[in-house]
Enzyme design. Structure first.
Site, PDB file in Angstrom:
ATOM      1  N   ASP A 153       0.851  -1.192   0.000  1.00  0.00           N
ATOM      2  CA  ASP A 153       0.000   0.000   0.000  1.00  0.00           C
ATOM      3  C   ASP A 153       0.889   1.245   0.000  1.00  0.00           C
ATOM      4  O   ASP A 153       0.470   2.323   0.406  1.00  0.00           O
ATOM      5  CB  ASP A 153      -0.915  -0.017   1.235  1.00  0.00           C
ATOM      6  CG  ASP A 153      -2.075   0.965   1.117  1.00  0.00           C
ATOM      7  OD1 ASP A 153      -2.542   1.190  -0.013  1.00  0.00           O
ATOM      8  OD2 ASP A 153      -2.509   1.509   2.144  1.00  0.00           O
TER       9      ASP A 153
ATOM     10  N   LYS B 277      -1.116  -1.139  -4.518  1.00  0.00           N
ATOM     11  CA  LYS B 277      -1.801   0.109  -4.858  1.00  0.00           C
ATOM     12  C   LYS B 277      -1.021   0.835  -5.941  1.00  0.00           C
ATOM     13  O   LYS B 277       0.201   0.966  -5.854  1.00  0.00           O
ATOM     14  CB  LYS B 277      -1.919   1.011  -3.628  1.00  0.00           C
ATOM     15  CG  LYS B 277      -2.543   2.381  -3.942  1.00  0.00           C
ATOM     16  CD  LYS B 277      -2.905   3.136  -2.688  1.00  0.00           C
ATOM     17  CE  LYS B 277      -1.702   3.643  -1.935  1.00  0.00           C
ATOM     18  NZ  LYS B 277      -2.088   4.369  -0.714  1.00  0.00           N
TER      19      LYS B 277
END
EC number: 2.1.1.166
Length: 213
Positions: free
Chosen positions: A121, A161
């Site tokens: 992330d 991400k």
């Protein structure tokens, strides 16, 4: 709009966000935990006794969500350059995963166990200028993909991400040569105006399969 008005608007939106409220109520470190929760429920990539590595883990929302979903089975190793406050059931390694010494420490922690899932992330500190932020994001994404290439076992998974923009389509094409299934996700907890998307590579190919693809 002045900087102060922009900041006030962000704060108002942040504290009225239902996922922020939910995170506070449930003791989650960040609202990002619910982005991951939705993906896990939809794609069913998590199973008991898995070994999971969370890159750029601080403050720990994703690691918390993984531990919550797996219960007390399996291992969650969180890795970040910045210090992260301890979490029950989470092993933390502080350092830059480009550093050989950090990678050596990770190997010691793994004790030869294969890695089932790598999460990332990670995102750069945003300047607000796409011409600067997008290349930085893609650089982090390339580092994460290289890490997954080395550490994820055949058949394993990689979730990352990305900011949709220059380089993201090519990155997704690269993943399609590495994993049997590649899916693009935009969870409900991801703000609509955000360029972030989540790319899941599931079923890592062996070297022979990659050569034949």
């Amino acid at each position: 709009m002045s900087h102060s008005k922009s900041s006030q608007r962000w704060l108002k939106e942040h504290f009225s966000d239902p996922f922020v409220k939910k995170a506070q109520a449930e003791g989650m470190r960040s609202r990002a935990a619910y982005k991951l929760e939705e993906i896990l429920k939809r794609d069913r990539i998590l199973r008991p006794n898995m070994v999971v590595i969370d890159l750029g883990a601080a403050p720990g929302g994703w690691s918390q969500q993984i531990r919550k979903q797996m219960g007390d089975r399996g291992r969650v190793i969180a890795l970040d350059i910045v210090k992260m406050a301890p979490l029950v059931g989470i092993e933390f390694l502080q350092g830059d995963f480009r550093d050989k010494a950090v990678l050596s420490q990770l190997e010691i922690m793994l004790k030869g166990q294969p890695v089932d899932l790598v999460l990332s992330d990670m995102a750069p500190n945003k300047s607000g200028m796409d011409a600067m932020d997008q290349p930085r994001m893609m650089y982090l994404a390339e580092l994460a993909m290289d890490f997954a290439d080395i550490h994820v076992k055949p058949g394993g998974s990689f979730l990352i991400k990305l900011f949709h923009g220059v380089g993201s389509d090519d990155y997704i094409r690269q993943l399609r040569h590495r994993y049997k299934k590649v899916a693009i996700r935009k969870p409900l907890a991801s703000r609509k105006r955000s360029p972030e998307v989540y790319i899941l590579g599931d079923g890592k190919l062996t070297q022979n399969e990659v050569s034949c693809s």
